[in-house]
Design a protein around this motif. Structure first.
Motif, short mmCIF file in Angstrom:
data_model
loop_
_atom_site.label_atom_id
_atom_site.label_comp_id
_atom_site.label_asym_id
_atom_site.label_seq_id
_atom_site.Cartn_x
_atom_site.Cartn_y
_atom_site.Cartn_z
N GLN A 36 0.87 -1.30 -0.10
CA GLN A 36 0.01 -0.02 -0.05
C GLN A 36 0.84 1.24 0.07
OE1 GLN A 36 -2.81 -1.17 -1.05
NE2 GLN A 36 -3.92 0.09 0.01
N ARG A 37 1.90 1.24 0.77
CA ARG A 37 2.92 2.54 1.00
C ARG A 37 3.48 2.66 -0.57
NH1 ARG A 37 5.74 0.76 5.00
NH2 ARG A 37 7.17 -0.22 3.85
N SER A 38 3.70 1.59 -1.48
CA SER A 38 4.39 1.74 -2.59
C SER A 38 3.43 2.24 -3.66
CB SER A 38 4.64 0.32 -3.12
OG SER A 38 5.27 0.67 -4.53
N ALA A 45 2.78 6.08 -2.74
CA ALA A 45 4.12 6.93 -3.17
C ALA A 45 3.92 7.03 -4.59
CB ALA A 45 5.50 6.02 -2.96
N THR A 46 3.45 5.98 -5.46
CA THR A 46 3.39 5.93 -7.04
C THR A 46 2.47 7.12 -7.21
OG1 THR A 46 4.30 3.82 -7.21
CG2 THR A 46 2.85 4.84 -8.98
N LEU A 47 1.14 7.17 -6.54
CA LEU A 47 0.08 8.08 -6.77
C LEU A 47 0.57 9.32 -6.53
CD1 LEU A 47 -3.35 6.70 -5.78
CD2 LEU A 47 -2.97 8.94 -6.46
N LEU A 48 1.28 9.56 -5.61
CA LEU A 48 1.89 11.01 -4.90
C LEU A 48 2.89 11.44 -6.15
CD1 LEU A 48 1.94 10.92 -1.26
CD2 LEU A 48 0.35 11.96 -2.56
N GLU A 49 3.44 10.63 -6.57
CA GLU A 49 4.90 11.01 -7.53
C GLU A 49 4.19 11.44 -8.72
OE1 GLU A 49 6.86 7.37 -7.77
OE2 GLU A 49 8.29 8.05 -6.33
N ALA A 50 3.13 11.14 -9.07
CA ALA A 50 2.25 11.92 -10.32
C ALA A 50 1.78 13.10 -10.10
CB ALA A 50 1.41 10.76 -10.77
N HIS A 51 1.65 13.82 -8.86
CA HIS A 51 1.09 14.78 -8.47
C HIS A 51 1.99 15.87 -7.87
CE1 HIS A 51 -2.49 12.14 -8.74
NE2 HIS A 51 -3.28 13.34 -9.03
N GLY A 52 3.45 15.57 -7.62
CA GLY A 52 4.13 16.43 -6.95
C GLY A 52 5.61 15.83 -7.03
N LEU A 94 -6.28 18.42 -5.71
CA LEU A 94 -6.31 18.11 -4.11
C LEU A 94 -7.42 17.19 -3.89
CD1 LEU A 94 -4.83 17.81 -1.57
CD2 LEU A 94 -5.68 20.24 -1.03
N THR A 95 -8.57 17.85 -4.28
CA THR A 95 -9.90 16.64 -3.78
C THR A 95 -9.69 15.31 -4.36
OG1 THR A 95 -11.19 18.92 -3.48
CG2 THR A 95 -12.50 16.76 -3.86
N ASN A 96 -9.42 15.38 -5.82
CA ASN A 96 -9.35 14.22 -6.48
C ASN A 96 -8.37 13.21 -6.05
OD1 ASN A 96 -11.55 14.98 -8.13
ND2 ASN A 96 -10.02 15.82 -9.77
N LEU A 97 -7.24 13.77 -5.65
CA LEU A 97 -6.11 13.02 -5.05
C LEU A 97 -6.65 12.43 -3.77
CD1 LEU A 97 -3.23 12.03 -5.09
CD2 LEU A 97 -2.50 14.40 -4.17
N LYS A 98 -7.04 13.29 -3.06
CA LYS A 98 -7.73 12.52 -1.73
C LYS A 98 -8.80 11.47 -1.82
CE LYS A 98 -7.37 16.74 1.38
NZ LYS A 98 -8.08 17.85 1.99
N LYS A 99 -9.43 11.60 -2.98
CA LYS A 99 -10.38 10.43 -3.13
C LYS A 99 -9.76 9.36 -3.71
CE LYS A 99 -14.39 13.49 -4.43
NZ LYS A 99 -15.16 13.96 -5.69
N LYS A 100 -8.88 9.43 -4.49
CA LYS A 100 -7.93 8.32 -4.93
C LYS A 100 -7.01 7.50 -3.88
CE LYS A 100 -7.09 10.20 -9.56
NZ LYS A 100 -6.16 10.68 -10.42
N LEU A 101 -6.87 8.36 -2.69
CA LEU A 101 -5.93 7.91 -1.72
C LEU A 101 -6.78 7.23 -0.45
CD1 LEU A 101 -3.33 11.10 -1.14
CD2 LEU A 101 -2.84 8.48 -1.92
N ALA A 102 -7.93 7.76 -0.33
CA ALA A 102 -8.90 7.37 0.69
C ALA A 102 -8.97 5.80 0.70
CB ALA A 102 -10.11 8.16 0.83
N PRO A 103 -9.14 5.11 -0.36
CA PRO A 103 -9.76 3.78 -0.05
C PRO A 103 -8.28 2.84 0.43
CG PRO A 103 -10.31 4.70 -2.25
CD PRO A 103 -9.57 5.81 -1.51
N ARG A 104 -7.19 3.47 0.21
CA ARG A 104 -5.87 2.78 0.37
C ARG A 104 -5.52 2.99 1.85
NH1 ARG A 104 -4.08 1.17 -4.34
NH2 ARG A 104 -4.59 2.64 -6.32
N VAL A 105 -6.15 3.74 2.57
CA VAL A 105 -5.63 4.12 3.91
C VAL A 105 -6.60 3.12 5.01
CG1 VAL A 105 -5.50 5.95 5.49
CG2 VAL A 105 -5.09 6.35 3.26
N LYS A 106 -5.57 2.46 5.84
CA LYS A 106 -6.13 1.78 6.67
C LYS A 106 -6.26 2.55 8.12
CE LYS A 106 -5.78 -2.51 4.69
NZ LYS A 106 -4.88 -3.04 3.79
N PRO A 107 -6.90 1.96 9.12
CA PRO A 107 -7.17 2.75 10.28
C PRO A 107 -5.73 3.12 11.08
CG PRO A 107 -8.72 1.23 10.30
CD PRO A 107 -7.80 0.73 8.86
#
Length: 90
Positions: A14-16, A19-26, A43-56
């Protein structure tokens, strides 16, 4: 807007992906820290893409910096503050 994004993700896979998603944005400025120039929509779209990958147990933090604050960033050692691109090559 200038956004500093940091993350702490336990799972290697998940970390990888994050990181890949963030590398496409910054620009990665440290192992788990990115500097991004994003519109509100991006930023809103990036958060939407990241949210499903984040565990508690994980954490992704977004720090919005105003232009004045970005101009006051200090770096000791290697590196420089990511500048906003004035043009894009497609």
């Amino acid at each position: 807007m200038f956004v500093l994004i940091s993350y702490d993700v336990a799972d290697d896979r998940q970390r990888s992906k994050i990181a890949t998603l963030l590398e496409a944005h910054g620009m990665r400025v440290q192992y788990s820290v990115f500097e991004c120039n994003l519109s509100d929509t991006q930023l809103t779209n990036l958060k939407k893409k990241l949210a499903p990958r984040v565990k508690p147990e994980d954490s992704i933090r977004f720090y919005r910096l105003c232009k004045e604050c970005v101009g006051r960033v200090e770096i000791i050692g290697a590196g420089e503050v990511t500048e906003e691109r004035q043009y894009y090559i497609v």
